[in-house]
Write an enzyme that holds these catalytic residues in place. Structure first.
Site, mmCIF file in Angstrom:
data_model
loop_
_atom_site.group_PDB
_atom_site.id
_atom_site.type_symbol
_atom_site.label_atom_id
_atom_site.label_comp_id
_atom_site.label_asym_id
_atom_site.label_seq_id
_atom_site.Cartn_x
_atom_site.Cartn_y
_atom_site.Cartn_z
ATOM 1 N N LYS A 15 0.841 -1.211 0.000
ATOM 2 C CA LYS A 15 0.000 0.000 0.000
ATOM 3 C C LYS A 15 0.873 1.256 0.000
ATOM 4 O O LYS A 15 0.664 2.178 -0.790
ATOM 5 C CB LYS A 15 -0.923 0.008 1.240
ATOM 6 C CG LYS A 15 -1.815 -1.228 1.358
ATOM 7 C CD LYS A 15 -2.720 -1.174 2.568
ATOM 8 C CE LYS A 15 -2.038 -1.219 3.915
ATOM 9 N NZ LYS A 15 -1.360 -2.510 4.215
ATOM 10 N N ARG A 88 -9.905 0.611 8.485
ATOM 11 C CA ARG A 88 -9.499 -0.745 8.847
ATOM 12 C C ARG A 88 -10.583 -1.482 9.610
ATOM 13 O O ARG A 88 -10.397 -2.643 9.973
ATOM 14 C CB ARG A 88 -8.265 -0.666 9.740
ATOM 15 C CG ARG A 88 -6.956 -0.909 9.027
ATOM 16 C CD ARG A 88 -5.877 -0.651 10.043
ATOM 17 N NE ARG A 88 -4.692 -1.404 9.835
ATOM 18 C CZ ARG A 88 -3.612 -0.918 9.231
ATOM 19 N NH1 ARG A 88 -3.606 0.272 8.718
ATOM 20 N NH2 ARG A 88 -2.532 -1.654 9.129
ATOM 21 N N ARG A 127 11.846 -5.424 4.995
ATOM 22 C CA ARG A 127 11.586 -3.998 4.713
ATOM 23 C C ARG A 127 12.459 -3.063 5.549
ATOM 24 O O ARG A 127 12.719 -3.298 6.716
ATOM 25 C CB ARG A 127 10.120 -3.683 5.009
ATOM 26 C CG ARG A 127 9.847 -2.169 4.980
ATOM 27 C CD ARG A 127 8.413 -1.827 5.036
ATOM 28 N NE ARG A 127 7.732 -2.388 6.181
ATOM 29 C CZ ARG A 127 6.430 -2.312 6.354
ATOM 30 N NH1 ARG A 127 5.680 -1.722 5.453
ATOM 31 N NH2 ARG A 127 5.872 -2.840 7.416
ATOM 32 N N ARG A 161 11.102 -1.006 11.145
ATOM 33 C CA ARG A 161 10.005 -0.695 12.069
ATOM 34 C C ARG A 161 9.960 -1.662 13.239
ATOM 35 O O ARG A 161 10.225 -2.852 13.079
ATOM 36 C CB ARG A 161 8.670 -0.734 11.312
ATOM 37 C CG ARG A 161 8.342 0.594 10.671
ATOM 38 C CD ARG A 161 7.177 0.549 9.730
ATOM 39 N NE ARG A 161 6.028 -0.239 10.152
ATOM 40 C CZ ARG A 161 4.928 -0.365 9.419
ATOM 41 N NH1 ARG A 161 4.837 0.252 8.248
ATOM 42 N NH2 ARG A 161 3.928 -1.090 9.835
ATOM 43 N N ARG A 172 -0.844 -8.751 13.540
ATOM 44 C CA ARG A 172 -1.325 -7.809 12.518
ATOM 45 C C ARG A 172 -2.170 -8.532 11.472
ATOM 46 O O ARG A 172 -3.195 -8.014 11.014
ATOM 47 C CB ARG A 172 -0.134 -7.102 11.853
ATOM 48 C CG ARG A 172 0.454 -6.014 12.742
ATOM 49 C CD ARG A 172 1.876 -5.664 12.368
ATOM 50 N NE ARG A 172 2.005 -4.985 11.100
ATOM 51 C CZ ARG A 172 3.177 -4.792 10.476
ATOM 52 N NH1 ARG A 172 4.297 -5.235 11.030
ATOM 53 N NH2 ARG A 172 3.220 -4.154 9.334
#
Ligand code: AP5
Length: 223
Positions: A15, A88, A127, A161, A172
């Site tokens: 996203k 969400r 990431r 992160r 998550r």
């Protein structure tokens, strides 16, 4: 043409990556509730501390907080928005509908980024992000050209992160399937849903999104 879209998909679906491309190519404003909450947590306020704990566990922050953040940003105006990571929950989706009605804006499309869970784990654990300009990288699929230096702004502040670990990711994903995936049916019923293959290579995903946008805008404006 003003376009307002939602990028909907599980953690790691791409996203943020696609939102940044759309900002660059179409001049839209990216509204990422994840980025807003990360800014709140680094502010060191009481609210920021509470938010940090929830995010690190991989759970969702309360609807009240995120709806408040979006309301504030929409009131600042802009020439088309990309909602990245919002809504969400069904309550957030209803609230967004109301906010758009109040401001006379139309939701053109909800881009559903379809990926499989195995790919998500690889994407999330590889990431890293530039702490200065926000550019998103990946150890394998999108490394920086020069090791340790951001391609876009030259910063050496590259970060991982706190919630990008396998434990938080499990929570998550569960949060996504329990609370967010019902939005797929919600927006399908409203005629807004546009699925794209999120497993495709980044530029191909961008092309698929590009093909969806004008058609959805025509539907929304009735042309
Ligand atoms: P948020 O920041 O929104 O995180 P997320 O939804 O978990 O999504 P991510 O940012 O992890 O992934 P992404 O889909 O943007 O993927 P990306 O482009 O980076 O939310 C974090 C937390 O904040 C939540 O857990 C919650 O606590 C809270 N929160 C946020 N919004 C909330 C809300 N509305 N309500 C309540 N709580 C909220 O890509 C991932 C990696 O894959 C990158 O390395 C990238 O380079 C790579 N990649 C991307 N596309 C491709 C591709 N096509 N091929 C190969 N690699 C790719």
């Amino acid at each position: 043409m003003t376009i307002n879209i939602i990028l909907l998909g599980p953690p790691g679906a791409g996203k943020g990556t696609q939102a940044r491309k759309l900002v660059e190519e179409r001049g839209l404003v990216q509204l990422s509730t994840g980025d807003m909450l990360r800014a709140a947590r680094s502010s060191g306020t009481e609210m920021g501390k509470r938010v940090a704990e929830v995010m690190d566990r991989g759970e969702l922050v309360t609807d009240e907080i995120v709806i408040g953040l979006i309301r504030e940003k929409l009131s600042e105006g802009g020439n088309g928005f990309i909602f990245d990571g919002f809504p969400r929950t069904l309550a957030q989706a209803d609230a967004l509908g109301q906010l758009l009605d109040e401001t006379g804006m139309v939701l053109d499309a909800v881009i559903e980024m379809q990926v499989d869970d195995e790919a998500l784990v690889r994407r999330i654990t590889g990431r890293y992000t530039c702490g200065n300009c926000g550019e998103v990288y990946h150890d394998e699929t999108k490394p920086t050209a020069k090791h340790g230096v951001c391609d876009v702004c030259g910063s050496t502040d590259l970060r991982r992160r706190a919630d990008d670990n396998e434990d938080s990711l499990k929570t998550r994903l569960l949060e996504y399937y329990k609370k967010t995936s019902p939005l797929i049916g919600y927006y399908y019923a409203k005629g807004k849903l546009a699925p794209v293959d999120g497993l495709a290579e980044m530029d191909e995903v961008a092309r698929q999104i590009g093909r969806v946008l004008p058609v959805s805008s025509e539907i929304a404006t009735g042309t």
